[in-house]
Design a protein around this motif. Sequence first.
Motif, PDB file in Angstrom:
ATOM      1  N   ASP A 199     -58.022 -28.686 -65.718  1.00  0.00           N
ATOM      2  CA  ASP A 199     -58.952 -28.930 -67.576  1.00  0.00           C
ATOM      3  C   ASP A 199     -57.863 -30.790 -67.327  1.00  0.00           C
ATOM      4  N   PRO A 218     -67.028 -26.338 -62.452  1.00  0.00           N
ATOM      5  CA  PRO A 218     -67.203 -26.626 -61.453  1.00  0.00           C
ATOM      6  C   PRO A 218     -67.880 -25.995 -60.237  1.00  0.00           C
ATOM      7  N   SER A 223     -66.072 -30.271 -55.888  1.00  0.00           N
ATOM      8  CA  SER A 223     -65.380 -30.045 -57.445  1.00  0.00           C
ATOM      9  C   SER A 223     -64.506 -29.055 -56.630  1.00  0.00           C
ATOM     10  N   HIS A 283     -63.231 -32.921 -60.857  1.00  0.00           N
ATOM     11  CA  HIS A 283     -64.274 -32.371 -61.780  1.00  0.00           C
ATOM     12  C   HIS A 283     -66.224 -33.505 -61.827  1.00  0.00           C
ATOM     13  N   GLN A 337     -60.175 -39.374 -63.055  1.00  0.00           N
ATOM     14  CA  GLN A 337     -61.222 -38.375 -64.142  1.00  0.00           C
ATOM     15  C   GLN A 337     -59.886 -38.271 -65.147  1.00  0.00           C
ATOM     16  N   ILE A 344     -62.268 -33.587 -69.853  1.00  0.00           N
ATOM     17  CA  ILE A 344     -62.638 -32.171 -69.262  1.00  0.00           C
ATOM     18  C   ILE A 344     -62.613 -30.920 -69.522  1.00  0.00           C
ATOM     19  N   ASN A 366     -64.767 -26.514 -68.944  1.00  0.00           N
ATOM     20  CA  ASN A 366     -64.968 -25.919 -68.663  1.00  0.00           C
ATOM     21  C   ASN A 366     -65.609 -24.811 -69.046  1.00  0.00           C
ATOM     22  N   THR A 370     -65.492 -22.331 -59.537  1.00  0.00           N
ATOM     23  CA  THR A 370     -65.928 -22.819 -58.750  1.00  0.00           C
ATOM     24  C   THR A 370     -67.206 -21.531 -58.630  1.00  0.00           C
TER      25      THR A 370
END
Length: 188
Positions: free
Chosen positions: A24, A39, A43, A49, A76, A86, A88, A93
């Motif tokens: 993150d 992701p 990514s 990200h 990022q 950021i 998720n 993934t």
Amino acid sequence: MARSAVYRPTPADLAAAEGEIIPDVLAPDLRVLFCGINPGLWSGATGHHFARPGNRFWPALFRSGFTSRLLRPDEQDELLTLGLGITNVVARTTAKAAELTAPELRDGGAALVERVQRYRPRILAVLGLGAYRTAFGRPRTIAGPQSDAIGDTAVWVLPNPSGLNAHYTLDALAAEFRKLRMEAGSLC
């Protein structure tokens, strides 16, 4: 391992990225914590990200005024200096978000609540109506601010910035991000 913006993963790199977890971009007390669904393989292969070409997160962030220039995915970490981060809903993934199960999204939603309570962003912005609806049991959610907060954290839902989301043009997506930016600016 994070790689530069010019790195283009091979098909073998993408296949090897299945199930990877990327860190993150997170710190306590952010203005806005953006939360993707999960992701993608691009990514996972790059370590950044929203890295897939065609993803509109970075252009929407710039066009909405959150950033003064168009950042690349490998930049990022610069978001933290702007009070942005950021995470998720689901960390692993996949090739497509549709590969996630409803229980996995619900478990991810519970873990997200814990993260938000620990890091206390002013606003959580979930990028994906369907994922939010499933993760939080809110089947009629529409884009924009939500009536349910997580502690002192306001919750917004924004459209998924994936290039596969044909319901929103980049201009429409940036307009939704701009509404959030205006609210986030009023909280500072």
